[in-house]
Design an enzyme around this catalytic site. Structure first.
Site, mmCIF file in Angstrom:
data_model
loop_
_atom_site.group_PDB
_atom_site.id
_atom_site.type_symbol
_atom_site.label_atom_id
_atom_site.label_comp_id
_atom_site.label_asym_id
_atom_site.label_seq_id
_atom_site.Cartn_x
_atom_site.Cartn_y
_atom_site.Cartn_z
ATOM 1 N N ASP A 110 0.851 -1.184 0.000
ATOM 2 C CA ASP A 110 0.000 0.000 0.000
ATOM 3 C C ASP A 110 0.889 1.236 0.000
ATOM 4 O OD1 ASP A 110 -2.422 1.269 -0.050
ATOM 5 O OD2 ASP A 110 -2.675 1.270 2.122
ATOM 6 N N TYR A 112 1.204 5.652 -0.480
ATOM 7 C CA TYR A 112 0.749 6.832 0.278
ATOM 8 C C TYR A 112 0.967 7.991 -0.677
ATOM 9 C CZ TYR A 112 0.836 9.671 4.692
ATOM 10 O OH TYR A 112 0.595 10.534 5.730
ATOM 11 N N HIS A 117 -3.897 13.981 0.460
ATOM 12 C CA HIS A 117 -4.186 13.116 1.613
ATOM 13 C C HIS A 117 -3.086 13.223 2.663
ATOM 14 C CE1 HIS A 117 -5.131 9.627 4.061
ATOM 15 N NE2 HIS A 117 -3.964 9.101 3.782
ATOM 16 N N ARG A 126 -0.979 15.994 13.140
ATOM 17 C CA ARG A 126 0.258 16.545 13.712
ATOM 18 C C ARG A 126 0.295 18.051 13.498
ATOM 19 N NH1 ARG A 126 1.903 11.866 10.909
ATOM 20 N NH2 ARG A 126 2.371 13.121 9.083
ATOM 21 N N GLU A 183 -10.546 3.887 3.483
ATOM 22 C CA GLU A 183 -9.563 4.539 2.623
ATOM 23 C C GLU A 183 -9.907 4.161 1.189
ATOM 24 O OE1 GLU A 183 -5.492 3.808 3.911
ATOM 25 O OE2 GLU A 183 -5.709 5.387 5.423
ATOM 26 N N GLU A 185 -9.163 3.794 -2.469
ATOM 27 C CA GLU A 185 -7.902 3.668 -3.192
ATOM 28 C C GLU A 185 -8.116 2.988 -4.552
ATOM 29 O OE1 GLU A 185 -4.749 1.972 -0.921
ATOM 30 O OE2 GLU A 185 -5.387 2.899 0.967
ATOM 31 N N ASP A 217 -9.171 0.202 2.005
ATOM 32 C CA ASP A 217 -8.204 -0.227 3.017
ATOM 33 C C ASP A 217 -8.735 0.203 4.395
ATOM 34 O OD1 ASP A 217 -5.786 -1.284 3.948
ATOM 35 O OD2 ASP A 217 -4.869 0.697 3.974
ATOM 36 N N ARG A 221 -8.179 3.818 13.254
ATOM 37 C CA ARG A 221 -7.228 4.915 13.475
ATOM 38 C C ARG A 221 -6.648 4.937 14.883
ATOM 39 N NH1 ARG A 221 -5.960 5.982 8.378
ATOM 40 N NH2 ARG A 221 -7.787 6.516 7.147
ATOM 41 N N GLN A 224 -4.048 2.180 15.074
ATOM 42 C CA GLN A 224 -2.923 2.605 14.231
ATOM 43 C C GLN A 224 -2.064 3.663 14.921
ATOM 44 O OE1 GLN A 224 -4.329 4.025 10.421
ATOM 45 N NE2 GLN A 224 -2.318 4.757 9.776
ATOM 46 N N TYR A 228 1.965 2.541 15.489
ATOM 47 C CA TYR A 228 2.681 2.655 14.222
ATOM 48 C C TYR A 228 4.099 3.213 14.312
ATOM 49 C CZ TYR A 228 2.387 7.691 13.218
ATOM 50 O OH TYR A 228 2.562 9.047 13.233
ATOM 51 N N LYS A 237 -4.647 -1.994 10.259
ATOM 52 C CA LYS A 237 -4.999 -2.203 8.855
ATOM 53 C C LYS A 237 -5.261 -3.673 8.523
ATOM 54 C CE LYS A 237 -3.631 1.994 7.288
ATOM 55 N NZ LYS A 237 -4.377 2.867 6.390
ATOM 56 N N THR A 241 -8.930 -5.820 4.028
ATOM 57 C CA THR A 241 -8.787 -4.899 2.902
ATOM 58 C C THR A 241 -9.712 -5.415 1.809
ATOM 59 O OG1 THR A 241 -6.461 -4.523 3.469
ATOM 60 C CG2 THR A 241 -7.169 -3.877 1.256
ATOM 61 N N THR A 330 -4.809 6.217 0.119
ATOM 62 C CA THR A 330 -6.036 7.003 0.071
ATOM 63 C C THR A 330 -5.958 8.082 -0.994
ATOM 64 O OG1 THR A 330 -6.163 6.707 2.444
ATOM 65 C CG2 THR A 330 -7.632 8.351 1.466
ATOM 66 N N GLU A 344 -10.182 12.544 7.403
ATOM 67 C CA GLU A 344 -10.039 13.834 6.733
ATOM 68 C C GLU A 344 -11.381 14.545 6.639
ATOM 69 O OE1 GLU A 344 -7.259 13.521 3.068
ATOM 70 O OE2 GLU A 344 -7.897 11.488 3.564
#
Lengths: 399, 399
Positions: A110, A112, A117, A126, A183, A185, A217, A221, A224, A228, A237, A241, A330, A344
């Protein structure tokens, strides 16, 4: 263009011809091609045993010449009325068949690759730090996911449990995820493998990739976020999927090819696609929650193309195998209504989505159904469909 | 104990009986069991076609009762001289066969379970910050690796190329890794899968795991350092992961079971093994560089056990498949001579290893050969061998 009575506006016209695996009462799994509201039984129509193996893998492994030859044959059959008598007996209504996972997935990677995104997620999760990590503009970031839990559209989404820790807590707690997300995708299916030690160049996409599917996916959250650092997403995850049942041949997307976004920094030669034919793809996704359209992510806005992803994935000599699946990550566009994930769309719960009846959603609740669809310009002048990937959330199981 | 003339001190006595896949001139790949300096051709000796499939997967899928039944039969054959005439014709000298990848790997997960390794790596790579991330003591951190590049011992290690960026540089450069490293690990092979949505409890290890092998998770530290934030290791690992050819049955390690290290924080119930039979394993690894012993990592010092790893891996409902491989992560003990990677042994190049003849090594050079072996207490009173995993570094290929 076809002697078939195709429904008006069908996304499964003769310029699409996606492959899938189906079964009908009394038949084992076999390969079919979708056309209009029907599926053409390839095993019966061609007599080729490669279409009775229960996955596309054996056919995909034959390579681009075999793919092109069968596509030409199918196009002839479905457009020249002289073939009607031969072909029509092998068409079944789609409503009467069950669709299965089309590919035996080898490795699942997968990426990114959507800058919108990555930036939006950075801003939401963050705040106060640069939204993109320093490597983001230099390489398509990716990681390996769990191939064994890739399942076909419609597979129930059992709410996963696991560890999560709120910043204010001293220690993690265990329980069902409270931040179940989607997600949206686009996935790329490898037909032809490569040798260990031999990178695939930027120009190699069409020699290796058989086709394209949709991917959801599913992501927890809270699990994760706790797990992570430093080795990446894992249990957040790996529970499921989902992929769409129809794999659209890469050649069916020829009219959808567009230049990718301008590159902000110069790329190293193995990723520099400024002098190659572009592999941006003008695919428009739609995400529906309980039938309500909540987002229309534009895949053409994705920064890193599939050709760059494949070149990066193999530049260290990693081998490809038939059945490898790599997904875009995503897909999000720059606008509010173009985000491919709820974290999001709801700004991590700060601005919940409002659905009809005044219901609100920050993350998925039990019983919610998510449906992702997509279309792209076809070579026939209309739009072709990538089908759909759906899933309904079920309550966590007692552990 | 056996009518066989076993070499003194062999690690392949009748209390071991590891399974592998071999071929000999004129034979297809088939399953064998190592005993002394010989391999017993199981296909020929048992007449069971499951041993002619070219991997252990079909046999492993039969489950623990079938594993125990065959082991009992083999023990009888090899210890009771009455069976000599029947068995001896199916023994071949190990020196005359080629050993292959024993398992068709489904998903490959790599954990990070050695506290000494995680702390030492943290001290070396992130001085001034806490060596363990906040989650480390609460869960066995892991990630998915590339199953398609798991290869059998002896596979050449072609130096991978990729992006790396020194802190002082403005932009990444491309080229062969300058920090090629080893990771000495212990791997666990899943024989019996599990259903999507159904976690495997702490007590489920022996019902699912068939056996144990050695793993060298070759790593390109410079590629890894540049790519791994935020989604974890990818190209820094995916070029090759080597495994030993012999899979030691889990039951052969019964005498090696020891309590794991004391837990520093209370564990959530699904990981709390204080009331279960311990799954620490007293396996001693040895790492040799061009024949010189450079480290003796003690697996018993690993913080998280395989039972905890399996419980964690599945607690979100992720399914297992026959052929799944999960590895411990680098095994390092608390002493200088017990580190399972060169980045630790050389302190990231600050204190190079000195080899005979005054040669020094911080990371691997072209032509270097790495050999990892391991032994553990056997049920017969001596030590059993986990065989070896080797690899020689070849120069990067022109790209």
């Amino acid at each position: 263009m076809s002697w078939l009575d195709l429904p008006p506006g069908t996304g499964f016209g003769v310029d699409n011809l996606p492959y899938g695996v189906f079964s009908a009462p009394g038949t084992a799994r076999r390969t079919g091609v979708a056309v209009g509201d029907a599926v053409l039984d390839l095993a019966a129509a061609t007599g080729d045993d490669v279409h009775t193996t229960g996955s596309l893998n054996a056919f995909m492994a034959r390579g681009p010449r075999a793919w092109a030859a069968l596509r030409a044959q199918l196009t002839g059959w479905l457009t020249d009325p002289a073939h009607r008598g031969r072909v029509e007996p092998h068409l079944r209504p789609l409503s009467e068949v069950v669709l299965h996972l089309p590919v035996e997935v080898a490795d699942y990677v997968d990426f990114y690759s959507s800058r919108h995104h990555a930036e939006e997620l950075g801003r939401v999760l963050r705040p106060g730090t640069p939204p993109l990590t320093p490597n983001w503009l230099h390489l398509p970031i990716g990681y390996h996911g769990r191939a064994g839990t890739v399942a076909v559209s419609g597979t129930p989404v059992v709410r996963p449990s696991g560890q999560r820790k709120a910043p204010a807590d001293d220690a993690p707690t265990f329980g069902p995820t409270q931040r179940l997300d989607v997600e949206a995708e686009v996935g790329f299916v490898v037909g032809v493998g490569s040798d260990l030690g031999t990178p695939v160049p930027l120009t190699g996409l069409a020699e290796h990739v058989f086709g394209v599917c949709l991917v959801n996916d599913w992501s927890a959250r809270d699990l994760q976020a706790w797990e992570y650092v430093p080795l990446g997403p894992f249990l957040g995850k790996s529970f499921l999927t989902s992929v769409s049942p129809w794999v659209v041949p890469l050649v069916a997307l020829e009219a959808a090819r567009v230049p990718p976004p301008a590159r902000e920094v110069p790329l190293l030669p193995y990723l520099d696609d400024t002098l190659t034919e572009p592999w941006g793809l003008d695919i428009t996704l739609e995400v529906r929650l309980d039938g309500e359209l909540v987002s229309r992510p534009p895949f053409a806005s994705t920064y890193w193309t599939a050709a760059q992803q494949l070149a990066h994935l193999t530049v260290n000599g990693a081998a490809l195998r038939t059945g490898d699946l790599f997904a875009s990550g995503t897909v999000s566009g720059p606008e509010d209504g173009q985000r491919g994930s709820l974290v999001e769309l709801s700004r991590a719960g700060e601005r919940p989505l409002v659905l009809p009846g005044g219901r609100t959603r920050s993350f998925l609740e039990d019983g919610d159904e998510v449906r992702i669809t997509a279309t792209a310009p076809g070579t026939g002048g209309g739009r072709i469909s990538l089908g759909e990937v759906t899933g309904r959330v079920e309550a966590a199981r007692a552990s």
